[in-house]
Scaffold this active site. Structure first.
Site, PDB file in Angstrom:
ATOM      1  N   GLU A 236      53.737  76.441  12.530  1.00  0.00           N
ATOM      2  CA  GLU A 236      54.598  77.636  12.612  1.00  0.00           C
ATOM      3  C   GLU A 236      55.520  77.768  11.399  1.00  0.00           C
ATOM      4  O   GLU A 236      56.689  78.128  11.552  1.00  0.00           O
ATOM      5  CB  GLU A 236      55.433  77.602  13.893  1.00  0.00           C
ATOM      6  CG  GLU A 236      54.606  77.626  15.164  1.00  0.00           C
ATOM      7  CD  GLU A 236      55.441  77.853  16.397  1.00  0.00           C
ATOM      8  OE1 GLU A 236      56.627  77.477  16.397  1.00  0.00           O
ATOM      9  OE2 GLU A 236      54.903  78.420  17.363  1.00  0.00           O
TER      10      GLU A 236
ATOM     11  N   GLU B 190      48.697  77.730  20.967  1.00  0.00           N
ATOM     12  CA  GLU B 190      49.675  77.332  21.992  1.00  0.00           C
ATOM     13  C   GLU B 190      49.857  78.453  23.004  1.00  0.00           C
ATOM     14  O   GLU B 190      50.513  79.450  22.708  1.00  0.00           O
ATOM     15  CB  GLU B 190      51.047  77.011  21.362  1.00  0.00           C
ATOM     16  CG  GLU B 190      51.046  75.758  20.538  1.00  0.00           C
ATOM     17  CD  GLU B 190      52.412  75.484  19.903  1.00  0.00           C
ATOM     18  OE1 GLU B 190      53.443  75.941  20.440  1.00  0.00           O
ATOM     19  OE2 GLU B 190      52.431  74.833  18.848  1.00  0.00           O
TER      20      GLU B 190
HETATM   21  C1  GAL Z   1      56.327  76.135  19.432  1.00  0.00           C
HETATM   22  C2  GAL Z   1      56.042  74.842  18.675  1.00  0.00           C
HETATM   23  C3  GAL Z   1      55.665  73.721  19.610  1.00  0.00           C
HETATM   24  C4  GAL Z   1      56.648  73.650  20.744  1.00  0.00           C
HETATM   25  C5  GAL Z   1      56.711  74.991  21.437  1.00  0.00           C
HETATM   26  C6  GAL Z   1      57.678  75.067  22.564  1.00  0.00           C
HETATM   27  O1  GAL Z   1      57.033  77.028  18.662  1.00  0.00           O
HETATM   28  O2  GAL Z   1      54.982  75.049  17.756  1.00  0.00           O
HETATM   29  O3  GAL Z   1      55.627  72.525  18.911  1.00  0.00           O
HETATM   30  O4  GAL Z   1      57.873  73.314  20.231  1.00  0.00           O
HETATM   31  O5  GAL Z   1      57.145  75.959  20.536  1.00  0.00           O
HETATM   32  O6  GAL Z   1      57.323  74.187  23.542  1.00  0.00           O
END
Ligand code: GAL
Length: 833
Positions: free
Chosen positions: A199, A268
């Site tokens: 990110e 994610e």
């Molecule tokens: C995203 C990040 C992950 C984790 C997630 C929240 O932005 O890439 O590593 O932090 O948020 O759980």
């Protein structure tokens, strides 16, 4: 087993456990086949999907962070991921765990990455390895080792030579490790995709041109490593041509990668959210999660990863299905734990449950996992059509209703067709016509038609069986009894040995390795994050005039600090004046001095280092700005310039009083009724290894704040801080876009009370095909009659190699006699070739 705990401001201590160990000594090798898991294959991509072994694939992935579980749990976690419908396991790589000291690597225990990857391969799943090495992940310092701050001239995550050098070194190390272990798919291993950075698009602007240059450098550095599989940069709209750009979020169905030649990937899918100390517990409804996933595949998506695997933090993911059927108690163990001091911050809790809140007893029951398992089955039925079409055909079915139809030639000849019908209206059921048939679409739902005619699944209709979680407390609630009454009662019920012992932690400077200097130092510069704690001591002299001045004005002096994080405890002459909790907040604390010399002691504490944002290396901890004492007759005392004596950590930490090896050396005393506990106490006890294979849960809900160890394993921080009373929803409506403050629970209760121990599956072993006949005698000889033992798992030690080229695991289960006041079950697992 031994339990040790360091408690600050403890109110009372309780422990939940279950009872005696079985009399079994069982020993065997469980083989993990090394070498090829698959016929070597390549992975590439086109605009539609990843192309795995020459075929487009629709992939479902489950996030499992290996150090958030124990190696004993990995096989089960992976197997259940597969059972729930996952094709891929996804994990970050945790630099801080692998290189805790610059140049000294650790790939053991929970950090045995190769072992984890091999297990994924041996289960027939693929692996997406997100090397980062910045990972965010609610992990201490975003996964960076804290020593990285001390590299001269370093600036993280930008075009900075010292940083790039260290980053390249680590990323190369991991890629080489995978290649040497033959873990890439073209070697017959499971690794089909990697990730560089994480990110970065979120912070890139803060770094100006240097940020843009860094993206290009990171991409070409990664590609230059010759890993032979695609690399991803998630949330990176300027990801170079040969790097995949991916989406992260609650919904990614509108996502367009930054090139028409790249497939639509969702790295994610946040199926819940993380929790802070003092926060309520997030909960994402299964219907909404299923809706988001179905919409993703409906609108052209081809790879979706649950972040996290629901087993680790919720029961939303299909990968948990089997756990629920088998034993819901397992979920709390799979809850994903930030063991030790690995949780990030500010203030992230020890559990990385993400959505499966552990209640007072560590349990909660939901049916959601099954719902997603069914969803995956439906998507799999659609896969032939989804991969046959280059793009869906779109049909509007109503003002808020739409269909996407995928058709083409099936692989085995004949036509294939699959359709998704969506109703994105948040309130109303829709009645639509599609291909001459009528369909009823509940609000905020997708119907999946794997043959373009029959509805196999609707995201709002939860057909999965509801499981009821049962709480199995070790004993009846103990209400408001005193700690001693509790202990006594527990003893009489044979629940615990009579061994609660206590050890006072000194208040203030405790050892010779202290130093004195002018001014207030930045906390991490001093502790190097070797401990949460840093003592600061200075001397304040108070005159008779000051005292009469305060009397006359009816006001006391006040300590005032411009800015501090995360916890500050203020002591005058070893008496606690007050505690302040916050993240870069002003601290104002009235203090009471006596005439003459006074010791002012400030204890700063970290509770998880910052893991998100730009310029992490500058973040630091402890104090910022000025600190002063106000209200003195002759004006303020500027403490920023005073002479301070510093001591890192606690005496008990330095002496490792929590460890199996060293705890006996400390002067523990039995816990007596009249004993007046100090604000800082160590407690330890012993208990028999509970029967069975379920995880053990410690209920530390009645403790204050501290850290806990079991058999010397640091299981994490605990804190019985209460979540705010208001803000939780009475009802949870799945309809409409989810945010992490929707459907929260646990308001007015401690955020976390249950803590799992990092132990494995005793009693669950059976002799494998690769069994060394001398196993029992070798282990008996090394361990029988001893409090602890060490066995090297090597062919030499076991005097034979029953299966050449196979990675071996030694499983040991032993029982100690209950009368022994020693750590009972010890289990050591090592792997060797
Ligand atoms: C995203 C990040 C992950 C984790 C997630 C929240 O932005 O890439 O590593 O932090 O948020 O759980």
């Amino acid at each position: 087993m031994s339990l040790a705990s360091m408690a600050e401001s403890t109110r009372n201590v309780t422990i939940r456990w279950r009872i005696p160990p079985p009399i079994i000594a069982l020993l065997l090798f469980l083989p993990i086949v090394a070498g090829s898991y698959f016929k070597p294959f390549n992975v590439s991509y086109d605009h539609r999907a990843l192309i795995v072994a020459g075929k487009r694939r629709m992939l479902v992935s489950a996030g499992v962070h290996y150090p958030r579980a124990t190696p004993q749990m990995w096989p089960d976690l992976i197997a259940k991921s597969k059972e729930g419908g996952a094709d891929v396991v996804q994990t970050y790589v945790f630099w801080s765990g692998h290189e805790p000291v610059k140049g000294q690597y650790n790939f053991e225990g929970r950090y045995d990455l190769v072992k984890f990857v091999k297990l994924v391969g041996s289960s027939g799943l693929f692996l997406h390895l997100r090397i980062g090495p910045y990972v965010c992940a609610e992990w201490n310092f975003g996964g960076f080792p804290v020593w990285l701050r001390d590299v001269p001239g370093i600036e993280f995550r930008t075009d900075n030579e010292p940083f790039k050098k260290e980053m390249q070194k680590f990323v190369t190390k991991i890629v080489d490790l995978m290649r040497e272990a033959e873990m890439f798919c073209w070697q017959g291993g499971p690794v089909i995709m990697l990730q560089i950075e994480n990110e970065y698009g979120d912070v890139e602007k803060s770094y100006g041109q240097k940020g843009k240059d860094y993206v290009k450098w990171a991409a070409s550095m990664a590609l230059g490593l010759g890993a032979g599989v695609p690399w991803v940069m998630c949330k990176q709209t300027d990801a170079p041509d040969n790097i995949l750009d991916a989406c992260n979020g609650y919904y990614c169905d509108g996502f367009k990668p930054n090139s028409k030649t790249k497939p639509v990937l969702w790295t994610e899918d946040w199926d819940g959210w993380y929790t802070k100390w003092g926060g309520s517990l997030p909960h994402r409804p299964a219907e909404d999660l299923a809706f988001a996933v179905a919409r993703f595949y409906q609108r052209g998506g081809s790879f979706q990863n649950y972040y996290m695997n629901a087993c680790e933090h919720s029961m939303l993911s299909p990968v948990c299905a089997a756990y629920i059927n088998e034993s819901v108690r397992r979920l709390q163990y799979f809850g994903g734990t930030n063991f030790g001091r690995t949780s990030g911050g500010p203030f992230y809790i020890t559990s990385y449950d993400y959505d499966a809140p552990l209640d007072e007893y560590g349990l909660r029951s939901e049916p959601k996992w099954g719902h997603l398992k069914d969803l995956h089955a439906a998507i799999k039925l659609c896969e032939p059509a989804l991969v046959a079409a280059d793009a869906p055909q779109y049909k509007k079915l109503g003002s808020n209703q739409e269909a996407h139809i995928y058709h083409g030639d099936g692989e085995t000849g004949g036509k294939v067709c699959a359709a998704f019908l969506a109703n994105i209206d948040e309130h109303k059921t829709a009645y639509v016509k599609f291909n001459g048939q009528s369909y009823t679409l509940p609000p905020w739902s997708v119907s999946i038609l794997p043959d373009c005619r029959h509805v196999a699944y609707n995201t709002a209709k939860v057909g999965a069986q509801t499981s009821v979680k049962t709480v199995e407390p070790a004993r009846p609630p103990l209400g408001s009894m005193s700690i001693l009454q509790k202990v006594a009662r527990q003893d009489s019920a044979s629940y615990i040995s009579k061994s609660w012992m206590a050890l006072k932690e000194p208040i203030g400077i405790w050892g010779e390795n202290n130093f004195t200097t002018q001014g207030l130092l930045e906390h991490l510069n001093v502790t190097k994050d070797q401990s949460d704690y840093l003592w600061h001591k200075t001397r304040i002299s108070v005159t008779e005039d000051d005292i009469s001045f305060w009397k006359k004005n009816g006001a006391n002096p006040t300590l005032s600090v411009d800015s501090m994080r995360d916890v500050l405890r203020v002591f005058v002459n070893k008496q606690l004046s007050g505690s302040i909790v916050g993240h870069w907040v002003k601290a104002v604390q009235p203090v009471l001095f006596v005439q003459g010399n006074n010791d002012l002691l400030l204890l700063t504490q970290t509770v998880g280092l910052q893991n998100y944002g730009a310029f992490l290396e500058k973040d630091g901890a402890g104090f910022r700005g000025k600190a002063k004492l106000t209200g003195f007759k002759n004006g303020d005392v500027d403490l920023s310039k005073s002479s301070w004596t510093y001591q890192v950590g606690l005496k008990g930490e330095a002496e490792k009083v929590y460890s199996v090896e060293h705890n006996e050396k400390a002067e523990w005393s039995t816990l007596e009724t009249e004993a007046s506990p100090s604000i800082f106490m160590w407690y330890k006890t012993y208990f028999n290894t509970p029967d069975g294979t379920d995880p053990v849960v410690l209920d530390l809900g009645s403790m204050g704040k501290g850290q806990a160890w079991v058999n010397g394993h640091h299981i994490g921080r605990y804190w019985s801080i209460i979540a705010q009373k208001d803000g939780c929803d009475k009802t949870c409506d799945y309809r409409g876009a989810y945010t992490s403050d929707k459907c929260t629970t646990n308001c007015g209760k401690p955020t976390q009370t249950s803590y799992g121990t990092p132990r494995g599956n005793c009693e669950k072993f059976s002799t494998g095909k690769c069994h060394a006949s001398k196993s029992l005698s070798v282990v008996s000889e090394a361990c029988k009659g001893r409090n602890s033992c060490f066995i090297e798992v090597s062919n030499a030690a076991f005097q034979s190699d029953p299966c050449k080229g196979t990675l071996k695991t030694l499983a040991v289960m032993a029982r100690c006699s209950p009368s022994q006041n020693t750590s009972c079950l010890r289990q050591r697992e090592t792997a060797s070739d």
